[in-house]
Design a protein around this motif. Structure first.
Motif, PDB file in Angstrom:
ATOM      1  N   ASP A  33      -8.329  26.022   9.961  1.00 22.25           N
ATOM      2  CA  ASP A  33      -9.367  26.762  10.680  1.00 22.25           C
ATOM      3  C   ASP A  33     -10.431  27.145   9.649  1.00 22.25           C
ATOM      4  O   ASP A  33     -10.187  27.982   8.783  1.00 22.25           O
ATOM      5  CB  ASP A  33      -8.740  28.024  11.292  1.00 22.25           C
ATOM      6  CG  ASP A  33      -9.757  28.842  12.082  1.00 22.25           C
ATOM      7  OD1 ASP A  33     -10.971  28.672  11.835  1.00 22.25           O
ATOM      8  OD2 ASP A  33      -9.340  29.654  12.928  1.00 22.25           O
ATOM      9  N   THR A  72     -11.306  30.944   9.042  1.00 22.83           N
ATOM     10  CA  THR A  72     -10.369  31.862   8.397  1.00 22.83           C
ATOM     11  C   THR A  72      -9.651  31.225   7.211  1.00 22.83           C
ATOM     12  O   THR A  72      -9.046  31.927   6.408  1.00 22.83           O
ATOM     13  CB  THR A  72      -9.278  32.301   9.396  1.00 22.83           C
ATOM     14  OG1 THR A  72      -8.512  31.143   9.760  1.00 22.83           O
ATOM     15  CG2 THR A  72      -9.863  32.915  10.646  1.00 22.83           C
ATOM     16  N   GLY A  73      -9.702  29.911   7.113  1.00 22.39           N
ATOM     17  CA  GLY A  73      -9.000  29.213   6.044  1.00 22.39           C
ATOM     18  C   GLY A  73      -7.516  29.050   6.311  1.00 22.39           C
ATOM     19  O   GLY A  73      -6.775  28.522   5.482  1.00 22.39           O
ATOM     20  N   GLU A  74      -7.069  29.519   7.451  1.00 30.95           N
ATOM     21  CA  GLU A  74      -5.632  29.396   7.727  1.00 30.95           C
ATOM     22  C   GLU A  74      -5.251  27.930   7.950  1.00 30.95           C
ATOM     23  O   GLU A  74      -5.937  27.203   8.664  1.00 30.95           O
ATOM     24  CB  GLU A  74      -5.258  30.235   8.956  1.00 30.95           C
ATOM     25  CG  GLU A  74      -5.178  31.709   8.626  1.00 30.95           C
ATOM     26  CD  GLU A  74      -5.065  32.578   9.867  1.00 30.95           C
ATOM     27  OE1 GLU A  74      -4.006  33.193  10.047  1.00 30.95           O
ATOM     28  OE2 GLU A  74      -6.036  32.625  10.647  1.00 30.95           O
ATOM     29  N   ALA A 123      -4.897  31.116   2.685  1.00 29.86           N
ATOM     30  CA  ALA A 123      -6.019  31.136   3.623  1.00 29.86           C
ATOM     31  C   ALA A 123      -7.333  31.417   2.893  1.00 29.86           C
ATOM     32  O   ALA A 123      -8.344  30.747   3.116  1.00 29.86           O
ATOM     33  CB  ALA A 123      -5.758  32.176   4.706  1.00 29.86           C
ATOM     34  N   TRP A 145     -10.519  29.017   2.721  1.00 29.66           N
ATOM     35  CA  TRP A 145     -11.759  29.512   3.328  1.00 29.66           C
ATOM     36  C   TRP A 145     -12.913  29.406   2.325  1.00 29.66           C
ATOM     37  O   TRP A 145     -14.012  28.953   2.661  1.00 29.66           O
ATOM     38  CB  TRP A 145     -11.553  30.964   3.772  1.00 29.66           C
ATOM     39  CG  TRP A 145     -12.793  31.646   4.229  1.00 29.66           C
ATOM     40  CD1 TRP A 145     -13.458  31.432   5.399  1.00 29.66           C
ATOM     41  CD2 TRP A 145     -13.515  32.675   3.527  1.00 29.66           C
ATOM     42  NE1 TRP A 145     -14.553  32.265   5.471  1.00 29.66           N
ATOM     43  CE2 TRP A 145     -14.609  33.033   4.329  1.00 29.66           C
ATOM     44  CE3 TRP A 145     -13.337  33.316   2.293  1.00 29.66           C
ATOM     45  CZ2 TRP A 145     -15.532  34.015   3.949  1.00 29.66           C
ATOM     46  CZ3 TRP A 145     -14.241  34.286   1.907  1.00 29.66           C
ATOM     47  CH2 TRP A 145     -15.330  34.630   2.725  1.00 29.66           C
TER      48      TRP A 145
END
Ligand SMILES: Cc1cc2nc3c(=O)[nH]c(=O)nc-3n(C[C@H](O)[C@H](O)[C@H](O)COP(=O)(O)OP(=O)(O)OC[C@H]3O[C@@H](n4cnc5c(N)ncnc54)[C@H](O)[C@@H]3O)c2cc1C
Lengths: 261, 791
Positions: free
Chosen positions: B651, B654-656, B773, B777
Motif C-alpha cells: 500500500d 502507508t508502506g504496509e 511499513a 513508505w
C-alpha cells in the motif's frame, strides 16, 4: 518481585478507603501485573475491584452508551448493544492487543492508565465521553492530562464511561507490529453539529485534532483532508515510526475513517 | 507390512507436548534446591573496579554469592570458540578470554558478573539488587561496519578483528571481471536477529557429595557436547562424574547448541555449596544473553555477459561476532557462509572474503540456517538485480546459469551429489502461476496497490558431517552420529540416538525408519535421546543433520541387528545362514515356509538355552542379547535445494506490505514423513519472512538493547502469513542410504531473498531488511518525487 498486601473489595466504598498513594486497583491486571513483575512498579497494597458487580456491564439508551469500568475488552467487542449503537467502538475493542489481553483487560483500567498509545482514550475524546467516578463526572477533554496522567485523584474510582452515540464514526489504527498497541490511531466521529478527530499514539497524550475537526465539520468529506496541515512537530519518534511517518498516517487514516463512516 | 517411510504418520510426541505433559528443565525440581539469579552488566563496556557483596550476603535467604574472583580461584575454564579459522595471511584467529563470570571487564549488556544463590528466587533477585559493582564505563563499540575503526576492545586484538578470511582465488576473479560485459554491485545488511525459542534457557544442577557426581538438567540441543565442554574445558567435573540431561526442550534454532555461562556456573556452584542450584531465564535475560544470529554487512559483485551468463563473483563481508567468539560463532560466517554465496549456479570464478569483528553486543552464533541464509540473500538479491539491469526475466537468468550435470563441483568447496534445479524452478513457476502475474499486478493496481513478485533459487550444504572434512576446516570436534538399537526381551525396541529432538519430531520420524528396517510396529518402538547416561556419545541436532547422519546411524545399527538375527534364526531353524532371508520382520528359510519372527529371535537371544518349551540355542561365537550400536560418518554433506516464489502487495500510502502468495518447491531427497517436513518448511518460512519483514535486533549507540522485549521486537504471527503453497521434487542424496538431504533450515534460507525481491519488484527501489511499513513508505515517496520531477 516485591511482596504486597492483596485485598479484594466488596464495594466501591471499601475499595476507595483501602487506596493510598502507594496502592493500585486490580482490574484486568494487564498493565499492573507486568509492571510489578518487571520491577517497574512496586505497591504496598493491591486492591482487587473485579468482584464489585456494580462496576461491570453495558447499558444503552437512545443518546448514550454507558459501559461499566471493569467491563472487559472482549465484552465490549462482542456486545450486541455496542455493535448496534457504536459499531466502531466494538471494532476498536476487538483490535486491542491479543485474545489474552482482551479477555482480562478492562476499559476502566485502560483509561485510568492513559497509555499514550492506548486505543480507548481516542474513543472517549471522539465520542464526547463522560467519565463517572465515585465522586464526580469528568468530561473526557478534561480527563486525559498527559502521558500516563489523568484527572483522577488518589482513591478515586472510575465507575463507568458514558459515550455519546454519534451519527457516524470510524476508528483506524496502525498497530505496532510487535505489541499491537497503536502507533497511530485516528477516531473520527460525526455528531450533530460537530466532528471530532481524536488521535492516539502520535503524541504524549491523546488529543482532538482541531484543524481536521473544523474542516470536517464544514464538509464531512475525505477530500478536504489534503488541505489541512498536519505538522509532525511534537510527535513521537521511535524505532517503530518517525514523527514524519506518524503525521502521514494521521492523514491517511483520517481519510480512510471518513470514507468508512 | 506397508512401508512407513513416506507416510504422514501423526507425531507421536504431540499428545504429551500439547496436553502439558512435557517435562522441561524448569519442571525439574530437587529436594533442598536453591535458586540462582545472575547479576548482569548494565553497561555495554566497562572495567570492573570492585564487586562488593557484603550487603547482599546479609539479605534474607542468601546461601552464597560467587563472582569472577571465585572463578579464578577455582581455576574454572572459560567458554570456548569451537572452530578455528585462519586468516588469509595464515595467522590464527584472535580470541579474547570469556570467563563464565567476568572479573576485570564486561563486554555487553547482560554479561555475567556474579551469581546470587538463595533459598527462593525472590530472595536471590532481591539480594542481587544489593550487589554493588563499581564500573568504569568505557566507550562501547556497537556498529558492525565501523568496528574495525573504533576503539580497541581487547588489548591483543587490533582493529577488533578476529580474522580476515579468504576462500577462493582473487586473481582468477579479477580475470573474469576484466572479461565481463557488465558488473552488478550490491551493498547489503543482513539484519541481526534474536532467536526467541519458546522455552527460555534453564539449568538445574544437582551434586551428590558421596559419589561426587553432578547431574545437570539443561535446555540443550546437544547434551553430549555440553558435558564434554563443561568437563574438559571448564574443568567443573570429570566426564564420568557429570551427567547431562536435556529433557523436553522447547525450541533452540541454534541458540541452544552449546553450553553458556549459566550452565557452567550452576554446575560449579552446586558442587561448591553441595546443594542443587536452579536457574531459569526470564524473557529479558533471553533477549540479552541468548546468542543472536546473522549481522553481516556485505558488498558483493557479479560479473556477467550481456546474455546473462555469470562469469565471476566477489563477496566482501564484515561479520559481527558480538563480544566473544562463541562455539560456532566463527564457522557460521566462514565455511557455512562463504561456499554457498555463489548460489546454485555455475560460477567460473569466485571468492568470499570475511572479516569477523568483535563489538560490545551479545555473542552471535548459529541461528536457523547459520551462514546459508546470509549467503543466499547475497547471491539471490544480486542475481535479481542482474536480471533487472540486463532486462532479462529473473527466472530466465537463473535457468541459464543452473548446472544440469551431477555431481556438480561447486566453485568454492562442495561437490554436490544430486539435484534438478531446472525441474524445481519450473515446478515452482507452475504452482505459483508465474505467467499470470501481470494480470494479478493489474488487478492490484486497480485497487491502488503495488504488486511485486520475487524469486529465490537456493542450494545449501547441511547434514553437517564428514568429520575428517570439518576437522580439516578447523572444527574442534567430529560430526558423526551414533545410534544404539536395543531389542528388549519381549520383542519391543528402544532406539537411542545421539541426536536431540526439540521440536523436530524425531520420536516419530526415527521410529518410522526403525519400524521399516526391523518390521516391528511403530507403537513398539521408543526413541530415547537427551541423556548422556542412557545412550552413546553423539553430536546433537542442528545444521539439518539429524536425519541424514543420525537417522542413517539407526539404519546401520538395524543392519547389524538383522545380520545377527539371521545367524540366530538359522540356528533355530536348522538352516544355513546364507539361506535366511529377512523381510517384514520375519526370517524365512529361502523357498520354504519355515520362519521365525524378529520378536522370537530377540527372545531367543535373551534366553539362550532350553527350558521346557523354550529351545533357543545361540550360534557358536555369538553373545547373548540383541543390541547393536553404530557410529555413522557420511562421506559428504547433503545439499537440499529449491526455488521459492513470493508475491506481495504494497500500500503506497502507508508502506504496509502484505504477503499475498508464497510458493516453495524444495528438494529434500527422500521424505520420510511429509507431515513433519511440511511443518519444518512452514516454521522455516515463518522465520525467514520474519527476518525479511519484521524482526530486527536494535542496539543504540551506547550498546543498550532497545528491542529487549516483545513490546519492541517484532515476532511474526500467524496472521502475517498467507496459506503456503508447497511442492517437492526428489533427487535422492547419494551420500547416505536413506537418500535424505535435510529440511529444517530451508525455509529460513530461501524466504528472505524471495520476499525482499518481491518487495523491491513492487516498489522499484532497493531497501534493506526488515522491510517495515515506514521504510517502504519512504521508498515509495522517493519514487513519487522522482517520477513527478521527471514528468
Ligand atoms: C500484550 C499487551 C498488549 C496490549 N495491547 C493494547 C492495545 O493494543 N491497545 C490498548 O489500548 N491497550 C493495550 N494493552 C493494555 C490493555 O488494554 C490493558 O488492559 C489496559 O491498559 C489496562 O487495563 P486493566 O484492566 O488490565 O488494568 P490494570 O492493569 O488492572 O490497572 C491499570 C491501572 O489502572 C488503575 N485502574 C484500574 N481500574 C480502575 C478504575 N476502575 N478506577 C480507577 N483506576 C483504575 C489501576 O489502579 C492501575 O494503576 C495491552 C496490554 C498488553 C499486556
Amino acid at each position: 518481585m516485591k511482596t504486597f498486601n492483596y485485598h479484594s473489595a466488596k464495594d466501591v466504598k471499601e475499595a476507595s478507603k483501602l487506596a493510598s498513594s502507594n496502592s493500585a486497583f486490580l482490574a484486568g491486571g494487564m498493565t499492573t501485573i507486568p509492571s510489578i513483575k518487571l520491577g517497574l512498579a512496586t505497591y504496598k497494597d493491591i486492591i482487587n475491584i473485579k468482584n464489585i458487580k456494580s462496576l461491570s456491564g453495558i447499558k444503552a439508551s437512545s443518546k448514550t452508551l454507558k459501559i461499566g469500568a471493569t467491563t472487559k475488552h472482549v465484552e465490549v467487542a462482542n456486545s450486541k448493544d455496542v455493535k448496534k449503537a457504536i459499531p466502531s467502538l466494538a471494532a476498536l475493542a476487538e483490535g486491542i492487543g491479543d485474545p489474552q489481553v482482551r479477555n482480562r483487560g478492562t476499559i476502566g483500567g485502560s483509561i485510568a492508565n492513559n497509555d499514550p498509545s492506548a486505543d480507548y482514550p481516542s474513543a472517549c475524546i471522539a465520542l464526547n465521553a463522560v467519565i463517572h467516578t465515585n465522586s464526580r463526572k469528568i468530561e473526557a477533554e478534561k480527563f486525559f492530562k498527559g502521558m500516563f496522567e489523568t484527572a483522577l485523584k488518589s482513591g478515586e474510582i472510575i465507575e463507568a464511561i458514558e459515550f455519546s452515540i454519534p451519527e457516524k464514526s470510524n476508528y483506524q489504527k496502525y498497530p505496532n507490529p510487535a505489541s499491537r498497541y497503536a502507533v497511530v490511531g485516528v477516531y473520527v466521529a460525526k455528531h450533530k453539529g460537530e466532528v471530532n478527530v481524536a488521535v492516539t499514539g502520535a503524541k504524549s497524550c491523546v488529543y482532538n485534532d482541531k484543524d481536521l475537526a473544523k474542516a470536517l465539520s464544514k464538509n464531512f468529506s475525505s477530500s478536504v483532508i489534503d488541505n489541512v496541515k498536519i505538522s509532525s512537530s511534537g510527535m513521537n519518534s521511535d524505532i517503530h515510526a518517525s514523527a514524519e511517518y506518524r503525521a502521514n498516517m494521521i492523514r491517511v487514516f483520517a481519510k480512510k475513517a471518513v470514507e468508512a463512516c | 507390512m506397508a512401508s512407513l517411510v513416506g507416510s504422514r504418520v501423526e507425531r507421536k510426541e504431540d499428545k504429551k507436548l500439547l496436553t502439558g505433559r512435557g517435562r522441561y528443565t524448569a519442571d525439574v525440581n530437587f529436594v533442598h534446591q536453591t535458586f540462582a539469579y545472575f547479576v548482569r552488566s548494565p553497561h555495554a563496556r566497562a572495567q570492573i573496579k570492585k564487586v562488593d557483596t557484603s550487603k547482599a550476603l546479609k539479605s534474607p535467604g542468601v546461601v552464597s554469592i560467587l563472582t569472577g574472583a571465585d572463578i579464578v580461584n577455582d581455576k574454572i575454564g572459560g567458554l570456548i570458540a569451537g572452530w578455528r579459522i585462519k586468516s588469509e595471511d595464515g595467522s590464527d584467529m584472535k580470541v579474547p578470554p570469556h570467563p563464565p563470570l567476568a572479573s576485570d571487564t564486561v563486554n555487553y549488556v547482560g554479561d555475567h558478573v556474579a551469581v546470587v544463590i538463595a533459598e527462593t528466587l525472590d530472595e536471590a533477585r532481591n539480594a542481587a539488587e544489593l550487589v554493588k559493582v563499581d564500573y568504569k564505563i568505557l566507550k562501547a563499540v556497537v556498529s558492525t561496519k565501523d568496528a574495525m575503526s573504533s576503539d580497541q576492545i581487547y588489548k591483543d586484538i587490533p582493529k577488533n578483528m578476529c580474522f580476515d578470511w579468504l576462500l577462493g582465488d582473487r586473481a582468477k576473479v579479477k580475470e573474469a571481471f576484466d572479461k565481463a560485459d557488465k558488473i552488478i554491485k550490491i551493498d547489503l545488511v543482513n539484519n541481526r536477529l534474536i532467536p526467541n525459542a519458546m522455552e527460555p534457557r534453564a539449568a538445574n544442577a544437582d551434586y551428590n557429595p558421596s559419589t561426587e557426581e553432578i547431574t545437570l538438567y539443561t535446555t540443550s540441543q546437544n547434551p553430549h557436547l555440553a558435558r564434554i565442554i563443561i568437563s574438559a574445558f571448564n574443568g567443573v567435573a570429570p566426564e564420568n562424574k557429570l551427567r547431562v540431561i536435556a529433557p523436553d526442550v522447547g525450541g533452540g534454532f541454534g541458540s541452544k547448541i552449546y553450553p553458556y555461562a549459566e550452565e557452567v556456573v550452576c554446575s560449579w556452584a552446586a558442587k561448591k555449596i553441595e546443594r542443587p542450584v536452579k536457574w531459569v531465564a526470564d524473557r529479558t535475560e533471553s533477549f540479552l544473553s541468548d546468542c543472536h544470529g546473522r549481522d553481516h554487512v556485505t558488498h558483493a559483485e557479479l560479473a556477467v555477459k550481456n546474455d546473462g551468463t555469470f562469469l565471476g563473483f566477489k563477496n566482501e563481508t564484515i561479520a559481527n561476532l558480538g563480544a566473544y567468539a562463541s562455539v560456532f560463532g566463527t564457522v557460521t560466517p566462514t565455511y557455512l557462509f562463504g561456499p554457498c554465496a555463489t548460489g546454485v549456479y555455475k560460477m567460473p570464478a569466485a571468492y568470499s572474503n570475511v572479516k569477523a569483528v568483535y563489538t560490545n553486543t551479545a555473542p552471535v552464533d548459529a541461528y536457523r540456517g547459520a551462514g546459508r541464509p546470509e549467503a543466499t540473500y547475497t547471491i539471490e538479491t544480486l542475481v535479481e538485480k542482474a536480471a533487472r539491469e540486463l532486462g532479462m526475466d529473473p527466472a530466465e537468468i537463473r535457468m541459464k546459469n543452473f548446472p544440469t550435470q551431477f555431481p556438480f563441483q561447486q566453485t568454492l568447496v562442495h561437490s554436490v551429489d544430486s539435484g534438478d534445479y531446472v525441474g524445481g524452478l519450473n515446478k515452482a513457476m507452475e504452482i505459483a502461476d508465474y505467467k499470470g502475474f501481470e494480470k494479478r499486478k493489474r488487478e492490484s493496481a486497480s485497487k491502488g496497490k503495488l504488486r511485486g513478485i520475487g524469486l529465490c533459487s537456493y542450494f545449501e550444504a547441511c547434514g553437517i558431517a564428514p568429520s575428517p572434512v570439518v576437522m580439516m576446516l578447523g572444527c574442534g570436534i567430529g560430526l558423526w552420529e551414533s545410534a544404539e538399537v536395543r531389542f528388549n526381551p519381549t520383542g519391543n525396541v528402544t532406539v537411542f540416538t545421539g541426536s536431540h529432538s526439540h521440536g523436530q519430531g524425531h520420536d516419530t520420524t526415527f521410529a518410522q525408519i526403525a519400524a521399516d528396517q526391523l518390521g516391528v510396529p511403530i507403537e513398539n518402538i521408543e526413541i530415547a535421546h537427551g541423556d548422556t547416561d542412557k545412550g552413546p556419545f553423539g553430536y546433537g541436532t542442528y545444521g539439518s543433520r539429524s536425519l541424514t547422519v543420525g537417522g542413517t546411524a539407526i539404519v546401520k545399527a538395524c543392519d547389524k541387528i538383522i545380520a545377527k538375527g539371521k545367524r540366530v534364526a538359522a540356528k533355530m531353524l536348522e538352516a544355513s545362514v546364507d539361506d535366511i532371508e529377512f523381510s517384514n520382520g520375519e526370517f524365512v528359510v529361502a523357498k520354504s515356509n519355515k520362519k521365525k519372527t524378529i520378536g522370537e529371535v530377540a527372545f531367543a537371544c535373551y534366553l539362550p538355552g532350553t527350558y521346557g518349551e523354550v529351545k533357543s540355542p545361540l550360534p557358536e561365537g555369538d553373545e547373548p542379547g540383541l543390541k547393536e550400536t553404530s557410529f555413522f560418518d557420511p562421506v559428504n554433506f547433503s545439499f537440499p535445494a529449491g526455488s521459492h516464489i513470493c508475491e506481495v502487495e504494497v500500500d503506497p500510502d502507508t508502506g504496509e506490505t502484505k504477503l499475498v502468495k508464497y510458493t516453495a518447491v524444495d528438494d529434500f531427497g527422500t521424505i520420510i514423513n511429509p507431515l513433519v517436513v511440511e511443518g519444518q518448511v512452514h516454521g522455516g518460512l515463518a522465520q525467514g519472512i520474519g527476518q525479511a519483514l519484521y524482526e530486527n535486533c536494535h542496539y543504540d549507540e551506547s550498546g543498550q538493547l532497545i528491542t529487549a522485549s516483545y513490546m519492541d521486537y517484532t515476532m511474526p504471527r500467524a496472521d502475517n502469513f498467507p496459506e503456503f503453497n508447497l511442492g517437492f521434487t526428489c533427487t535422492p542424496a547419494t551420500s547416505n542410504p536413506l537418500g535424505t538431504k535435510g529440511c529444517g533450515e530451508a525455509g529460513a534460507i530461501a524466504a528472505p531473498p524471495a520476499v525482499m525481491n518481491a518487495v523491491m519488484n513492487a516498489i522499484g527501489t532497493e531497501i534493506s531488511m526488515p522491510a517495515t511499513a515506514e521504510k517502504v513508505w519512504k521508498a515509495c515517496n522517493k519514487n513519487k518525487k522522482r517520477n513527478s520531477e521527471a514528468a
